[in-house]
Scaffold this motif. Structure first.
Motif, PDB file in Angstrom:
ATOM      1  N   LEU A 124      -2.274   7.058   2.240  1.00 49.82           N
ATOM      2  CA  LEU A 124      -2.477   5.663   1.843  1.00 49.82           C
ATOM      3  C   LEU A 124      -2.837   5.523   0.373  1.00 49.82           C
ATOM      4  O   LEU A 124      -2.798   4.431  -0.180  1.00 49.82           O
ATOM      5  N   THR A 180      -7.996  -2.794  -2.513  1.00 49.55           N
ATOM      6  CA  THR A 180      -7.659  -2.014  -3.703  1.00 49.55           C
ATOM      7  C   THR A 180      -8.169  -0.582  -3.617  1.00 49.55           C
ATOM      8  O   THR A 180      -8.040   0.177  -4.580  1.00 49.55           O
ATOM      9  N   GLN A 182      -9.138   2.981  -0.786  1.00 45.49           N
ATOM     10  CA  GLN A 182      -8.585   3.647   0.383  1.00 45.49           C
ATOM     11  C   GLN A 182      -9.102   3.059   1.698  1.00 45.49           C
ATOM     12  O   GLN A 182      -8.341   2.904   2.652  1.00 45.49           O
ATOM     13  N   VAL A 185      -7.506  -0.382   2.360  1.00 37.89           N
ATOM     14  CA  VAL A 185      -6.089  -0.211   2.690  1.00 37.89           C
ATOM     15  C   VAL A 185      -5.931   0.281   4.128  1.00 37.89           C
ATOM     16  O   VAL A 185      -5.049  -0.173   4.863  1.00 37.89           O
ATOM     17  N   TRP A 190      -2.332  -2.662   4.428  1.00 39.16           N
ATOM     18  CA  TRP A 190      -1.518  -2.880   3.225  1.00 39.16           C
ATOM     19  C   TRP A 190      -2.457  -2.804   2.031  1.00 39.16           C
ATOM     20  O   TRP A 190      -3.666  -2.687   2.188  1.00 39.16           O
ATOM     21  N   GLY A 191      -1.885  -2.894   0.848  1.00 40.42           N
ATOM     22  CA  GLY A 191      -2.689  -2.814  -0.361  1.00 40.42           C
ATOM     23  C   GLY A 191      -2.266  -1.623  -1.201  1.00 40.42           C
ATOM     24  O   GLY A 191      -1.353  -0.887  -0.840  1.00 40.42           O
ATOM     25  N   LEU A 209      -0.549  -7.418  -5.840  1.00 34.57           N
ATOM     26  CA  LEU A 209      -1.335  -7.581  -4.607  1.00 34.57           C
ATOM     27  C   LEU A 209      -1.830  -9.013  -4.457  1.00 34.57           C
ATOM     28  O   LEU A 209      -1.752  -9.590  -3.370  1.00 34.57           O
TER      29      LEU A 209
END
Lengths: 336, 336
Positions: A124, A180, A182, A185, A190-191, A209
């Motif tokens: 990710l 923004t 880990q 996300v 998503w991100g 984003l």
């Protein structure tokens, strides 16, 4: 998705991703892996998140779709002591998700096991291939954009973002978090992990984003690092300017006076720090610090209430500890 | 090293790398490639740098060790109109050096030609593999560290760094430039292109660079971008904090009032901008703006002198246009 979360030796205090998944995620967590706490339950440590058994290894985990690496060591390296569990998950055909600097997909053994048993390795932290420099257009987003910023790392920027989102949703608003980092996300699915993006494209990635959620009343951008952090200030600044926010919420930990891990560097006092954030934001986006959140984990209830009040006075804005006290009406009003 | 410099259609005004090589580099430039100016000489355009013929293509270039791509388009893409010259250089067995986002070594045709004829493809923008987060140690460097910072991109940060270095050397000091961008890296033959480094490691990369030159009296760190630039402020901030300077020199272009390429964003006035740089630096490194440089390219001599004086007043520090007026004693004294 049903998941197991790897948090060996670090659950819950130093397993931010694992705790975030349990608190804010849509996934069903069927087990937390922590060999130091095996035999207990999540509820023994954290009463207010979804519960799950704590187990020693993948051998004790029931059927899951994925194993998620729920810890983030400084530097983001893969810890070799995790290898047997990742191997076991892949041998069961499960996916493995991680947000480490070391990419699982570049590990030959893991890549072979994934190919053989049909699981996927999802890194990710790996940014998209097609990023660009910022166009300077994030300020045109119609929703109210609020960015959470910090006086240091680990002061509650992600927690604040999710708590503000949930408070806005409780009031019936359409609200989204822009992840923004880990953990965010992993939670949102998503991100972009901005600290992994090359510096030239970092603000551009944030801009993309912020322009992604449609039809929102409120977008809360998860900030990273801190504006005068000796190592991470570039990430912070890229998010500050790339998100072109309408307002900032500044996150602080009660009593913290030096940069964590860089103790020779003093933090500016909160009032001066908020002022510096506003001055830095202003040429790109006028974004006052309209509220503050304070992590009061180390304090008793009276001291926490006093600390929150003092913090609000220092930054001249309503303040709260979102974990201890939730998001009060004045904080929510301030950001909308 | 004997080199040819590719600058098609852009020499000299929009070919910063080519001009920097001619002015500050140790390489012998045997030809500049610019099909729009072919037949002329460098001296027709720039009287104060090493001279060389301007030619239309590699066919007109004498024996050289390398072809250097001396232009840097926004975004850093490879321009396909350069392909015949890069191909011709490789077919002659020359190396090809570039600082583009698009890596030459990842182009199959170029990689094959290089392997076949023995030339190397050197992608100077590619960062080292083993970078880490900053330790916060750059402030311990014994030399005086001065970082050049800008009010915008292309305001003279690299030029100022080299001119300060040369002025210090003329006084008998050991001085070095720390190159952080593609041109500086080409000129010096070492350095890291910071905008290509992942955000997490950007300050750490700068720290490593600042700790590299030994036995110096003065280290001048080449800054990048601008502190409140909508796209590049993260790079700027990583260099500001990662270099932990003793002083700053702020570079501006006379008359520029909006961000180049982002004209809806106003630049803060120079005095306020210098103040913001100092406030941002201070928690990591106390670094006053001790001098300023002003690019007065568009002005006549009288107007230039007035503009430099006004700029010095605005930032309350000695100022100069280093290209037009050199580095006067008061500016050099201010940084030492």
């Amino acid at each position: 998705m049903q998941v197991a979360v790897l948090a060996h030796e670090l659950f819950p205090e130093r397993a931010k991703t694992a705790v975030g998944l349990l608190r804010y995620g849509d996934h069903e967590v069927r087990a937390v892996l922590d060999r130091d706490n095996a035999g207990g339950r999540v509820a023994d440590h954290l009463p207010d998140v979804q519960d799950a058994p704590i187990v020693a290894s993948m051998a004790d985990v029931p059927e899951v779709d994925a194993l998620v690496v729920g810890v983030a060591p400084i530097g983001g390296e893969f810890d070799e002591s995790w290898r047997p569990d990742v191997r076991a998950a892949l041998e069961r055909g499960s996916h493995v998700l991680a947000g480490l600097h070391d990419f699982l997909a570049e590990d030959d053994e893991f890549a072979e096991l994934a190919a053989e048993h049909g699981g996927r390795l999802v890194d990710l932290r790996k940014p998209p291939e097609n990023l660009t420099v910022a166009d300077g257009t994030a300020g045109d987003v119609e929703a109210t954009v609020v960015t959470t910023v910090g006086t240091d790392c680990s002061t509650g920027k992600m927690t604040t973002a999710f708590e503000l989102r949930d408070a806005a949703r409780e009031r019936g608003l359409d609200a989204a978090v822009v992840p923004t980092g880990q953990t965010g996300v992993v939670i949102e699915g998503w991100g972009i992990v901005i600290d992994r993006v090359i510096s030239d494209y970092a603000a551009g990635a944030v801009e993309r984003l912020v322009e992604t959620p449609v039809g929102m009343d409120l977008i809360v951008v998860e900030g990273q690092g801190a504006l005068v952090h000796p190592a991470y200030s570039g990430v912070t600044t890229s998010i500050l300017h790339g998100s072109a926010p309408d307002a900032l919420v500044m996150c602080h930990e009660a009593g913290r006076e030096v940069v964590h891990g860089y103790e020779s560097f003093d933090l500016p006092p909160p009032g001066a720090y908020a002022d510096l954030y506003e001055r830095m934001a202003a040429p790109v986006a006028e974004a006052p610090v309209v509220a503050g959140t304070l992590n009061t984990r180390g304090l008793d209830d009276d001291a926490a209430a006093d600390a929150v009040a003092a913090y609000g006075d220092a930054i001249d804005a309503p303040a709260t500890d979102p974990v201890r006290h939730g998001i009060p009406e004045d904080v929510l009003e301030a950001i909308l």
